[in-house]
Write an enzyme that holds these catalytic residues in place. Sequence first.
Site, short mmCIF file in Angstrom:
data_model
loop_
_atom_site.label_atom_id
_atom_site.label_comp_id
_atom_site.label_asym_id
_atom_site.label_seq_id
_atom_site.Cartn_x
_atom_site.Cartn_y
_atom_site.Cartn_z
N HIS A 1 35.46 52.06 -14.22
CA HIS A 1 36.59 52.98 -14.34
C HIS A 1 36.20 54.34 -13.77
O HIS A 1 35.05 54.57 -13.40
CB HIS A 1 37.06 53.11 -15.80
CG HIS A 1 36.23 54.01 -16.67
ND1 HIS A 1 36.74 54.69 -17.74
CD2 HIS A 1 34.91 54.34 -16.61
CE1 HIS A 1 35.78 55.40 -18.32
NE2 HIS A 1 34.66 55.21 -17.66
N CYS B 1 32.13 61.71 -14.54
CA CYS B 1 33.05 60.62 -14.93
C CYS B 1 34.22 60.52 -13.97
O CYS B 1 34.99 59.56 -14.03
CB CYS B 1 33.56 60.84 -16.35
SG CYS B 1 32.25 60.90 -17.57
N HIS C 1 32.44 54.37 -11.87
CA HIS C 1 31.19 53.96 -12.51
C HIS C 1 31.60 52.89 -13.52
O HIS C 1 32.72 52.38 -13.43
CB HIS C 1 30.48 55.17 -13.16
CG HIS C 1 31.24 55.79 -14.27
ND1 HIS C 1 32.37 56.58 -14.06
CD2 HIS C 1 31.10 55.72 -15.61
CE1 HIS C 1 32.85 56.98 -15.22
NE2 HIS C 1 32.11 56.47 -16.18
N HIS D 1 30.82 50.51 -17.53
CA HIS D 1 30.24 50.41 -18.86
C HIS D 1 30.25 48.97 -19.38
O HIS D 1 31.08 48.16 -18.95
CB HIS D 1 31.04 51.27 -19.86
CG HIS D 1 31.02 52.73 -19.57
ND1 HIS D 1 29.90 53.50 -19.75
CD2 HIS D 1 31.97 53.57 -19.08
CE1 HIS D 1 30.17 54.76 -19.41
NE2 HIS D 1 31.42 54.82 -18.99
N ASP E 1 37.62 42.19 -18.77
CA ASP E 1 36.22 41.91 -18.42
C ASP E 1 36.05 41.74 -16.91
O ASP E 1 36.80 41.02 -16.26
CB ASP E 1 35.75 40.63 -19.13
CG ASP E 1 34.24 40.43 -18.96
OD1 ASP E 1 33.51 41.44 -18.94
OD2 ASP E 1 33.81 39.28 -18.86
N HIS E 2 35.01 42.41 -16.38
CA HIS E 2 34.72 42.36 -14.94
C HIS E 2 35.89 42.86 -14.10
O HIS E 2 36.12 42.40 -12.99
CB HIS E 2 34.27 40.96 -14.51
CG HIS E 2 32.84 40.68 -14.88
ND1 HIS E 2 32.45 40.43 -16.16
CD2 HIS E 2 31.71 40.62 -14.12
CE1 HIS E 2 31.15 40.22 -16.20
NE2 HIS E 2 30.67 40.34 -14.99
N GLU F 1 31.95 52.95 -25.87
CA GLU F 1 31.78 53.08 -24.41
C GLU F 1 30.29 53.00 -24.09
O GLU F 1 29.88 52.40 -23.11
CB GLU F 1 32.34 54.42 -23.93
CG GLU F 1 32.43 54.50 -22.42
CD GLU F 1 33.00 55.82 -21.95
OE1 GLU F 1 34.13 55.84 -21.49
OE2 GLU F 1 32.28 56.85 -22.05
#
Lengths: 136, 136, 136, 136, 136, 136
Positions: free
Chosen positions: E15, E34, E40, E42, E80-81, E125
Amino acid sequence: MNITVSRKAHFNAAHKLHVSQWSDEMNKEFFGLCNNPNFHGHNYDLIVSLTGEIDPITGYLIDMKFLGQLIKEEIEDRFDHKNLNLDCEEFKTLNPTTENIAVVIWHLLRKRLKETYTLKVILYETERNFVEYNGN
Amino acid sequence: MNITVSRKAHFNAAHKLHVSQWSDEMNKEFFGLCNNPNFHGHNYDLIVSLTGEIDPITGYLIDMKFLGQLIKEEIEDRFDHKNLNLDCEEFKTLNPTTENIAVVIWHLLRKRLKETYTLKVILYETERNFVEYNGN
Amino acid sequence: MNITVSRKAHFNAAHKLHVSQWSDEMNKEFFGLCNNPNFHGHNYDLIVSLTGEIDPITGYLIDMKFLGQLIKEEIEDRFDHKNLNLDCEEFKTLNPTTENIAVVIWHLLRKRLKETYTLKVILYETERNFVEYNGN
Amino acid sequence: MNITVSRKAHFNAAHKLHVSQWSDEMNKEFFGLCNNPNFHGHNYDLIVSLTGEIDPITGYLIDMKFLGQLIKEEIEDRFDHKNLNLDCEEFKTLNPTTENIAVVIWHLLRKRLKETYTLKVILYETERNFVEYNGN
Amino acid sequence: MNITVSRKAHFNAAHKLHVSQWSDEMNKEFFGLCNNPNFHGHNYDLIVSLTGEIDPITGYLIDMKFLGQLIKEEIEDRFDHKNLNLDCEEFKTLNPTTENIAVVIWHLLRKRLKETYTLKVILYETERNFVEYNGN
Amino acid sequence: MNITVSRKAHFNAAHKLHVSQWSDEMNKEFFGLCNNPNFHGHNYDLIVSLTGEIDPITGYLIDMKFLGQLIKEEIEDRFDHKNLNLDCEEFKTLNPTTENIAVVIWHLLRKRLKETYTLKVILYETERNFVEYNGN
């Protein structure tokens, strides 16, 4: 058939880092906050690992209750809720860095264990800083 | 250029420690609470580590999805939600100590992996007690 | 000035999920692997939390050694290395789900604690599944 | 008297797995979700381990503040809050698998450390998948 | 007799933090690293907690397998992913802060659960930063 | 739309438990090892939680970098690598139990935060013992 068995233990202690041959200024400059003359402290986590052959009858390398008791007698009773610099003979002249504490612990346990076991200790000063020593 | 890749898995199982050649009294004296005839149980955590050369095209040592699936088929489907002593052929006569379970797991995975991989397993019976086996 | 003090404990036990009023087929269909008639097991982690007023002299809500001893007597000695279904009166007819175990633990501790404390328990069956009960 | 000192660090980054010599279809088939063209991401945990002799005066293998600063400069400042594929020269053509990232990190740290230290890195992509590289 | 049952899940996503009404300079100044335009990522850990009454027959608040499956369908399969900003309708205009992601997850789960359950979500996060939302 | 945002921090400190109005014998009897006159120490983990409304533009409750900086200034710089009894004004006469330290931390942070935030702190003395305070 060699196997390694590990047991976790812990103790809470105060210490300061200080080299007795050095002046106070040199200690302060080198060790920074860790040299606070009034001490600071840590929750130390310890992992003790033994390597050897599994007993073919019992399926044990070593009885974990025996190992746990031995760690309690030699390490936890000696260092838990202590000031390493003031209360413990081992660190009267030896600087209680994580490295030196790990080496001292290794020798304290080594002399209580059969020679057929290989011994390794891992000592966590914090979650982020830790040290491993195996006697070599 | 050797690298080690590790994958974590887990299974929940019941067991009791018991040497069939021994009398009940001897078992109880030696294994204590772990010999409870009605069994007790654990959440076992398993770390499977493979060592070998990185594939220069893919950048993989092994496809983690493949390794995860292999661990599921060989270990989790076999031992998860089982009674190791009663439900698992491997421990019909072999005492299910953490040491012996780790050795059994190593052999189950070894026969499914290419010989070019070196294999090590770490098995946690609890957060405080764990065992490492690499086949030597 | 209310404060909450928590203490972590653990016990390892075998169990199976089973409703005695149901047929074996219905139990198997509803509870799946958790209904294995030979049992499976877990490392249960328990967090006991008390809320009340800090003693203005000692700075304690409660002596942690006392609380730890009470948890040992009432919970660990009762359930550790046991088969919950077979060895424990509490689950002779009550299905040992995490929910029911948490409620039983709450009542066992509640009757040993002063009424001025509010009590909450959190029980982890695995790292991923846990239950919280506060008596309401 | 050799000892190993370890320090934990972390960085958060986006990446996708992609082999530039392969077609998009082949990449998608081989890497699955990890090949999402819009990237996904991880919290990478890194353990850097140095082995060498304890300094007999200071009791240090290495000053942890120095090691932490070196990891910050070489690794965290380079990779934290970055897109490994788009922002980092190291992965312009090299597929950013955990294996390859670990090897790159090892080389970045190796060239900043005295030759008397042995270096090992462990890189966690997730809690369940991790990689270890020691340069051999 | 109210009880709270919690289940842990996770997803890995890319994100960037970005307010579409703001200029690039303002975004960069406010969100810092950010706001990296290349994203980037998480490893997000999610704890879903339901409160309600224990079923007196089964001893369940809810079947954990059902809850796990529901979290997989609504949350893991969706996020996810993925790149939250580019791949997910929910964050096309909504800034994917941990706060906003937690609120979105709460609403996605809320509409699939019976009204008799109270719902709370905790979203990590990183290990150090997390958010809790219960719909009030 | 209320949300709770939490941030984890830590500090390492020495302390001893001691009530100044009591005799040494009474202190030793009541506090046991924790009364060691030479001090012991801990790695304290701190979770600071703020509750309030999400900013509809930024999607933040609070800027985590600001909160992290505030915790550093008020708590970590004040207590890290200190002897709580000797170095810290707050505990010159107040017994540094986990309960009292948590209350002191709550007040130090409360006076730096906007009134619209609700504040809660959780302080871990060890992994097994922790305290929660919210000002009520």
